[in-house]
Enzyme design. Structure first.
Site, PDB file in Angstrom:
ATOM      1  N   GLU A 146      -9.227   7.687   3.768  1.00 41.67           N
ATOM      2  CA  GLU A 146      -9.072   8.044   5.191  1.00 41.67           C
ATOM      3  C   GLU A 146      -9.616   9.448   5.477  1.00 41.67           C
ATOM      4  O   GLU A 146      -9.218  10.433   4.836  1.00 41.67           O
ATOM      5  CB  GLU A 146      -7.592   7.944   5.601  1.00 41.67           C
ATOM      6  N   LYS A 181       0.851  -1.196   0.000  1.00 45.42           N
ATOM      7  CA  LYS A 181       0.000   0.000   0.000  1.00 45.42           C
ATOM      8  C   LYS A 181       0.883   1.242   0.000  1.00 45.42           C
ATOM      9  O   LYS A 181       1.864   1.310   0.753  1.00 45.42           O
ATOM     10  CB  LYS A 181      -0.941   0.005   1.212  1.00 45.42           C
TER      11      LYS A 181
HETATM   12  O1  KIV Z   1      -1.063   2.452   8.830  1.00 47.23           O
HETATM   13  C1  KIV Z   1      -2.208   1.992   8.916  1.00 47.23           C
HETATM   14  O2  KIV Z   1      -2.553   1.221   9.822  1.00 47.23           O
HETATM   15  C2  KIV Z   1      -3.156   2.378   7.872  1.00 47.23           C
HETATM   16  C3  KIV Z   1      -4.617   2.118   8.104  1.00 47.23           C
HETATM   17  C4  KIV Z   1      -5.124   2.629   9.353  1.00 47.23           C
HETATM   18  C5  KIV Z   1      -5.433   2.498   6.944  1.00 47.23           C
HETATM   19  O3  KIV Z   1      -2.769   2.878   6.885  1.00 47.23           O
END
Ligand code: KIV
Length: 257
Positions: A176, A109
């Site tokens: 978010e 991600k």
């Molecule tokens: O770093 C994280 O845990 C996240 C989520 C809360 C979306 O990016």
């Protein structure tokens, strides 16, 4: 790829559940209930008390992910690329490949839209599955965390970024802290699922930090609901142990050689 297709196919059919895990024992439990286990760089603030996720290193993410991998059997496992590991196309590819090789995760991600589109393109071209992240981007925030989608410029940018990410092959996008009507509009306009965090019920799925929902991590963030006071149960166990040690009840014969 099968797991990713399964996630995409859930859009408009059933809600996608995603939770964070930073180690094997929690991952093992989380895995039973969710579609996606995320090794989030939120571990920086939750476990290490860092003032920002920018301080999280690649080594920290890889080490925690290796532990999480041991607990995840059925869900899709996604790992956050930490700050400064994808500032160029070359570094993004090199570091994403390192994360996948060393942790055996299913996807990575990255935070951002148009600004990092070249990095996303090169990952997808090299068959690295990518989950997007738009709205409040913790790796970019210097001051206070604020919700997004409050003015026309922000709204336009969020919608354009979401479309751009989908067009370039991202399989899902975390939204978010985006105002409910905008999160709804983005979710309705995409064929890939949106996973909300503080972005209303209109997203195709929801994600939370597991330590927050279990009450292990104290936070005043508006969108966090404490589903359990796990600290209470931990204290109960610790109190019992301490008391039995002091009373010389433990270890009894049963627990001795
Ligand atoms: O770093 C994280 O845990 C996240 C989520 C809360 C979306 O990016």
């Amino acid at each position: 790829m099968k797991k990713i297709k399964k996630i995409i196919n859930k859009k408009n059919k059933s809600k996608i559940v995603c939770l964070t895990a930073y180690s094997k024992n929690i991952a093992q439990e989380v895995d039973k209930y969710v579609d996606i286990v995320l090794v989030g760089d939120s571990l920086g603030s939750v476990l290490y008390n860092y003032s920002t996720t920018r301080k999280v290193t690649l080594t920290e993410m890889i080490n925690h992910s290796k532990s999480v991998r041991l607990g995840v059997k059925k869900s899709l496992m996604v790992v956050d690329m930490p700050f400064n590991t994808y500032s160029t196309k070359n570094s993004a590819l090199k570091n994403a490949k390192k994360i996948i090789k060393e942790t055996n995760c299913d996807a990575v991600k990255l935070e951002g839209g148009k600004k990092i589109i070249n990095q996303i393109k090169i990952l997808i071209k090299n068959r690295v599955p990518v989950m997007g992240h738009l709205g409040l981007l913790p790796q970019s925030v210097k001051g206070k965390f604020k919700s997004k989608g409050k003015n026309d410029r922000e709204i336009r940018q969020l919608i354009n970024d979401a479309i751009l990410l989908e067009k370039n092959g991202v399989f899902a996008i975390v939204l978010e802290c985006i105002k409910a009507p905008i999160a709804k509009k983005i979710s309705q306009n995409l064929n890939i699922p949106t996973i909300g965090i503080g972005s209303s019920v209109h997203c195709d799925g929801q994600v939370l930090v597991t330590d927050d929902l279990l009450g292990l991590n104290e936070t005043k963030i508006k969108f966090v609901k404490k589903f359990l006071n796990l600290k209470k149960y931990i204290n109960l166990g610790l109190k019992r142990f301490t008391s039995e040690v002091k009373q010389k009840k433990y270890p009894s014969k049963k627990y001795s050689y």
